[in-house]
Design a protein around this motif. Structure first.
Motif, PDB file in Angstrom:
ATOM      1  N   UNK A 188       0.913  -1.169  -0.082  1.00  0.00           N
ATOM      2  CA  UNK A 188      -0.084  -0.161   0.148  1.00  0.00           C
ATOM      3  C   UNK A 188       0.803   1.315   0.040  1.00  0.00           C
ATOM      4  N   UNK A 189       0.524   2.365  -0.555  1.00  0.00           N
ATOM      5  CA  UNK A 189      -0.810   2.454  -1.296  1.00  0.00           C
ATOM      6  C   UNK A 189      -0.864   2.071  -2.845  1.00  0.00           C
ATOM      7  N   UNK A 190       0.103   1.633  -3.192  1.00  0.00           N
ATOM      8  CA  UNK A 190       0.147   1.046  -4.643  1.00  0.00           C
ATOM      9  C   UNK A 190      -0.900   0.162  -4.940  1.00  0.00           C
ATOM     10  N   UNK A 191      -1.511  -1.089  -3.867  1.00  0.00           N
ATOM     11  CA  UNK A 191      -2.083  -1.993  -4.299  1.00  0.00           C
ATOM     12  C   UNK A 191      -3.572  -1.498  -4.301  1.00  0.00           C
ATOM     13  N   UNK A 192      -3.626  -0.291  -4.148  1.00  0.00           N
ATOM     14  CA  UNK A 192      -5.162   0.239  -4.145  1.00  0.00           C
ATOM     15  C   UNK A 192      -5.277   0.824  -5.609  1.00  0.00           C
ATOM     16  N   UNK A 193      -4.445   0.705  -6.389  1.00  0.00           N
ATOM     17  CA  UNK A 193      -4.472   1.228  -7.653  1.00  0.00           C
ATOM     18  C   UNK A 193      -4.982   0.126  -8.780  1.00  0.00           C
ATOM     19  N   UNK A 194      -6.006   0.587  -9.658  1.00  0.00           N
ATOM     20  CA  UNK A 194      -6.157  -0.378 -10.459  1.00  0.00           C
ATOM     21  C   UNK A 194      -5.255  -0.233 -11.697  1.00  0.00           C
TER      22      UNK A 194
END
Length: 532
Positions: A188-194
């Motif tokens: 996170x926060x990269x994992x929140x990106x589509x």
């Protein structure tokens, strides 16, 4: 008259060609002659008789962003023969700093007692230049840092305004001289990106000829899907893709690299530029908080600590860690608790080197509760080593023609602040280990191919001009080593050990390591994609 001549060495030029015997003449920071040189024409001579002479090693994947400001001598990298390293990986970089990205940087800088006096890459580069550094530095801009700057730790798609802000930040970073975009879609926060978000930002990078380097979304049960996403991003954004530290984690996933390597080959046959890097170990390393599901990290650092102290939230965390979520598989589900070893734990130093199972037994609590307790007690400043990689898988990736060598480590030292804890030995041994163990002992690679994976291949990947090859007109980044003696000494039990067999290291024509001793020379340069 040459400033320096490397005399009578076995030259491996970095291209993959067999060695040849020659002298190398250097003036200022460049190689000006390769061939026979009279000794009288040199101010200084290095006798390389019986030794191998190669381009300085390029560490394509490193995390030394902040530690280079702690100790600019880059001891553990120089002593491996590294003359250039690429920082800003896995979605996190030293800039741009604004919004929540400032808080992220402060969390790291406080551990090293550093003052944050920059916000842009231009200012960060000026800080490095003013201080001086022993090796050349190239950097990527981290998607996670950019996302935190624009929208904090929010688990949602960006608004049009936030998306535009992220594009502007990436564009400015490219103008400042970074070599591309990195993502840490596991973190996170990269994992929140589509996927669409990464495609849009990668298109900005592609305009400048930069690369997209990714710690992909999953390296375990969803490895195949995660690699498909990386390839899709490369295709849609027309950007070169670098899959970071390529591996399959967890015993149930061992063998999957056969498929992922075929996926790379297929993508390349279709005109999609995909490559990868690897470190030669069967263990990874990350923060202990990587065992938590993504939703635990939403919001601020303080909110995470609050969640860890709430009994009801802990039960929800425990459930997700045991069962997993859609497109997220807990590391704890993939591997048993005894596979996770504490690397850094400042308030409980006696835990360093011990695994989570034995510590939980000593405290008479469930391993999941131990994770929550330690993260709360250490305020989330705790790292682990995870023994989750198969040796045969690692051999396949290491020997694949598209792979290059990256330590995924830091520039550490055997003294001072950077000698603390029990970090992954890759920070000290990656490059000598490839040559000593996988070339000399196991004969998995030829010496010329191993050197290519450490020099010209990463230089080509980055678009570095006149580095990574020993050729007249190129920068004099050179490592001189004994192929019979070179080997890593760092171990998981005793990681702070320099390797054997590296005799000399030259950075931009200046002797930095001489007969195995660091001279304190700070001849490194901050490399810029637009001017290198």
């Amino acid at each position: 008259m040459f400033d320096l001549v490397v005399k009578s060495g076995y030259v491996i030029d970095g291209t993959g060609n067999p060695w040849f015997k020659a002298d190398i003449g250097i003036k200022q920071d460049k190689i000006v002659k390769i061939g026979y040189i009279e000794s009288v024409n040199a101010k200084k001579i290095i006798d390389a008789s019986g030794l191998m002479v190669s381009p300085g090693f390029i560490d394509i994947h490193s995390h030394s962003d902040f530690v280079l400001l702690v100790n600019p001598r880059a001891e553990s990298k120089v002593r491996q023969g590294v003359t250039t390293e690429v920082i800003g990986n896995c979605g996190f970089s030293a800039a741009p700093l604004m919004g929540a990205a400032i808080d992220m940087a402060k969390e790291i800088s406080q551990q090293y007692e550093l003052e944050i006096d920059w916000s842009s890459f231009k200012e960060f580069f000026n800080r490095l230049k003013k201080q001086g550094v022993a090796i050349n530095i190239a950097t990527l801009v981290g998607h996670g840092t950019v996302r935190a700057a624009a929208m904090g730790f929010s688990d949602r798609p960006p608004t049009p305004k936030e998306m535009e802000m992220m594009k502007v930040l990436v564009d400015q970073a490219m103008q400042d001289g970074v070599f591309g975009l990195s993502s840490g879609l596991f973190y996170t926060p990269g994992s929140y990106a589509q996927t669409e978000e990464i495609v849009e930002l990668s298109r900005v990078v592609a305009k400048y000829g930069g690369i997209y380097s990714s710690h992909i979304r999953n390296e375990g049960d969803y490895l195949i899907d995660a690699e498909k996403e990386a390839i899709e991003i490369g295709s849609r954004a027309s950007v070169s893709v670098q899959i970071s530290h390529h591996k399959a984690c967890g015993q149930s996933n061992w063998g999957k690299v056969k498929e992922t390597l075929m996926m790379i080959d297929k993508a390349r046959s279709e005109g999609i530029d995909v490559m990868c890097d690897i470190y030669p170990y069967i263990a990874s390393s990350t923060g202990l908080d990587a065992l938590l599901p993504p939703w635990a990290h939403e919001g601020s650092h303080e909110k995470l600590l609050e969640k860890l102290k709430d009994p009801k939230t802990r039960e929800l965390l425990k459930k997700d860690m045991q069962e997993g979520l859609s497109n997220w598989e807990s590391m704890a589900k993939q591997s048993s608790w005894d596979k996770f070893v504490i690397a850094r734990c400042k308030k409980h130093e006696d835990f360093e080197g011990k695994n989570l199972l034995e510590i939980s037994k000593s405290r008479n609590i469930d391993p999941s509760d131990l994770v929550f307790d330690l993260l709360a007690e250490e305020e989330d400043h705790i790292s682990i080593i995870a023994f989750e990689i198969n040796e045969d898988d690692m051999h396949l990736v290491l020997s694949h023609p598209t792979s290059m060598i990256g330590s995924d480590g830091y520039a550490l030292a055997t003294y001072g602040m950077l000698s603390e804890s029990k970090p992954h030995p890759r920070s000290y041994g990656t490059f000598p280990r490839v040559i000593g163990k996988y070339v000399r002992e196991k004969k998995l690679l030829t010496i010329q191919d191993a050197i290519r994976k450490m020099t010209s291949l990463p230089a080509q990947r980055l678009g570095l001009k006149n580095r990574g090859i020993l050729r007249e007109g190129c920068y004099a980044d050179i490592v001189i080593f004994d192929k019979k003696k070179i080997i890593d000494k760092a171990t998981f039990d005793n990681p702070h050990q320099y390797p054997d067999g590296i005799e000399y290291v030259l950075v931009n024509g200046q002797i930095t390591l001489e007969k195995g001793k660091h001279r304190g020379t700070l001849a490194g340069k901050v490399l810029c994609h637009t001017t290198n």
